[in-house]
Design a protein around this motif. Sequence first.
Motif, short mmCIF file in Angstrom:
data_model
loop_
_atom_site.label_atom_id
_atom_site.label_comp_id
_atom_site.label_asym_id
_atom_site.label_seq_id
_atom_site.Cartn_x
_atom_site.Cartn_y
_atom_site.Cartn_z
N ASN A 115 46.96 38.41 52.91
CA ASN A 115 47.98 39.43 53.07
C ASN A 115 47.41 40.84 53.11
N LYS A 116 48.13 41.70 53.83
CA LYS A 116 47.62 43.05 54.14
C LYS A 116 47.31 43.83 52.85
N PHE A 117 48.16 43.63 51.87
CA PHE A 117 47.98 44.35 50.60
C PHE A 117 46.63 43.98 49.98
N LYS A 118 46.32 42.70 49.99
CA LYS A 118 45.06 42.23 49.40
C LYS A 118 43.87 42.79 50.18
N ILE A 119 43.95 42.73 51.51
CA ILE A 119 42.84 43.22 52.32
C ILE A 119 42.62 44.70 52.07
N PHE A 120 43.72 45.45 52.02
CA PHE A 120 43.61 46.90 51.84
C PHE A 120 43.08 47.25 50.45
N THR A 121 43.62 46.60 49.41
CA THR A 121 43.16 46.93 48.06
C THR A 121 41.71 46.50 47.87
N ALA A 122 41.33 45.37 48.47
CA ALA A 122 39.94 44.92 48.35
C ALA A 122 39.01 45.92 49.04
N PHE A 123 39.42 46.36 50.22
CA PHE A 123 38.62 47.34 50.98
C PHE A 123 38.39 48.58 50.13
N LEU A 124 39.48 49.08 49.57
CA LEU A 124 39.42 50.31 48.77
C LEU A 124 38.56 50.10 47.53
N PHE A 125 38.76 48.95 46.89
CA PHE A 125 38.05 48.66 45.65
C PHE A 125 36.54 48.67 45.85
N TYR A 126 36.06 47.99 46.89
CA TYR A 126 34.61 47.91 47.09
C TYR A 126 34.00 49.28 47.35
N ARG A 127 34.74 50.14 48.09
CA ARG A 127 34.21 51.49 48.36
C ARG A 127 34.18 52.31 47.07
N LEU A 128 35.25 52.24 46.31
CA LEU A 128 35.33 52.99 45.05
C LEU A 128 34.26 52.50 44.08
N LEU A 129 34.09 51.19 44.07
CA LEU A 129 33.10 50.58 43.18
C LEU A 129 31.71 51.11 43.49
N ASN A 130 31.41 51.20 44.79
CA ASN A 130 30.09 51.69 45.15
C ASN A 130 29.90 53.14 44.81
N PHE A 131 30.99 53.89 44.94
CA PHE A 131 30.91 55.31 44.62
C PHE A 131 30.73 55.51 43.11
N LEU A 132 31.39 54.67 42.32
CA LEU A 132 31.42 54.91 40.88
C LEU A 132 30.35 54.15 40.08
N SER A 133 29.88 53.02 40.62
CA SER A 133 28.89 52.29 39.83
C SER A 133 27.52 52.73 40.30
N GLY A 134 26.62 52.92 39.38
CA GLY A 134 25.32 53.47 39.72
C GLY A 134 24.46 52.60 40.63
N ILE A 135 24.79 51.29 40.72
CA ILE A 135 23.95 50.41 41.51
C ILE A 135 24.66 50.01 42.79
N SER A 195 46.37 36.72 40.03
CA SER A 195 47.58 37.55 39.96
C SER A 195 47.16 39.02 40.07
N LEU A 196 48.12 39.88 40.29
CA LEU A 196 47.84 41.31 40.38
C LEU A 196 47.17 41.79 39.09
N ARG A 197 47.65 41.27 37.98
CA ARG A 197 47.09 41.66 36.68
C ARG A 197 45.60 41.28 36.60
N LYS A 198 45.28 40.08 37.06
CA LYS A 198 43.88 39.64 37.02
C LYS A 198 43.01 40.46 37.97
N MET A 199 43.61 40.82 39.12
CA MET A 199 42.85 41.62 40.09
C MET A 199 42.54 43.00 39.51
N ILE A 200 43.53 43.61 38.88
CA ILE A 200 43.32 44.94 38.30
C ILE A 200 42.29 44.86 37.18
N SER A 201 42.40 43.81 36.38
CA SER A 201 41.47 43.66 35.27
C SER A 201 40.03 43.48 35.79
N LEU A 202 39.87 42.70 36.84
CA LEU A 202 38.53 42.50 37.43
C LEU A 202 38.00 43.83 37.98
#
Length: 315
Positions: A132-152, A211-218
Motif C-alpha cells: 500500500n502507498k502509505f507503507k511505501i511512502f513511510t518506508a521511503f521517508l524512514f530510510y532517508r531520515l535514518l541515514n541522515f540521523l544515524s551516524g553509520i 501494525s502501525l505501532r510496531k512500525m513506529i517502534s522499529l
Amino acid sequence: MIERKLISWIIPCFNEEEVIIKSLNEIVKVSASITNYQWELVIIDDGSIDKTSELIKEFTNNKFDIHLIQFSRNFGHQNAVQAGLDYCKGVAAIIIDADLQDPPYLAEKMINKWENGFQVVYGKRVQRIAENKFKIFTAFLFYRLLNFLSGIPIPNDTGDFRLIDREVIDVLNSMPEKGRFIRGLISWIGFRQTSIKYRRNKRAAGLTKYSLRKMISLALEGLTNFSRRPLRLATFLGFFFSIFAFLGIIYVLYVRLFTLTWVPGWAAILLAILLSSGIQMICIGILGEYIGNIFFESKNRPLYVLSSRELIVHK
Ligand code: UDP
Ligand code: MG
C-alpha cells in the motif's frame, strides 16, 4: 565425500498459518536445487496464537532438519530474528520473511557473492509490487531520515532479507544491547558488504503482522540507537529558536517603550506559544527516547523467552 557447507534459513513467523506451508515448500524446493550445500531451517514462532506451530510440526520434507523455536509470547520480529541467529549452526545464514515477499530463489545469487568474499549480502528493494502507498511512502521517508540521523550508512530500502557470514553472526550474537535494530547493527559491524537488487513481491497470503505501532517502534529504535544526532538536533533547534526569541524580545521592548503603536497582537502570542511548546515537546520526546533506551539496557532482561525448542529431523 567432501563435507558440504551448512547454510541456515532463519524464518521468523507470527500468526502465519495462511502462508507458512507454502513458504516452507518454496524454501525447501530452492534449497534442494542448490545441491553443493547442506541446509537447515530455523523457524521462530514469535508467540503465534493460530496454528502456525502445529502446521510446522506436521510439515514433512525428506531433506532438511527443521529447528522450531517457540517464544512464550510475542516478542517482536527483531527479537525473533535474533533468536534464529543465536541458534543457527550454519557457516552462513539467510534471514527471510515467512510470507514469500522475499523470493527464496535469490539464495543462489547471495551465496555466489558470499563465496566471492562478501560477508553480508543484503537484498535491496528496487520495486515494491502492490504494497500500500502509505507503507511505501513511510518506508521511503524512514530510510532517508535514518541515514541522515544515524551516524553509520545504513543502506536505503533494505530489510532484513540478507545472507550473513558466521563471522558477522558471531559478532552480532556477542553484542549485548537490547535495542535491536538488526540491519543497523549489521551495518555497524562492517566487513565486506554488498547488495543484490530485487522486486519485493506481494504477501503470498494473510495480512501484514507489522501494525502501525510496531512500525513506529522499529523506526524509533533505528533512529535513536545509533548516534546522538537526534539529541544534537534538539540542541540546535533550541539554539535556533532562542535566537528568534531573543530578537523578538528586543523588538517587543522597543515597540512597548519607544513607540505609540502598541497593538494587542494575540495571534502572534498564541502562535509563538504553540510553536515553542510544540518544539519543546518534540525535544523532550527525543530525550525521553534516549532515557527509555538506557532504562531498557540497564534492566538487562533477556531479548526473548522460549517456551519450547525442538528439532524436527528430516524424515
Ligand atoms: N513477524 C514476527 N513478529 C512480529 C511481526 C512480524 O515474527 O511481531 C514476522 C512475520 O511473520 C513475517 C516477518 O516478520 O515473517 C515480516 O512481517 P510482515 O510480513 O507482517 O511485515 P511487512 O512485510 O508487512 O512489513
Ligand atoms: Mg511481509
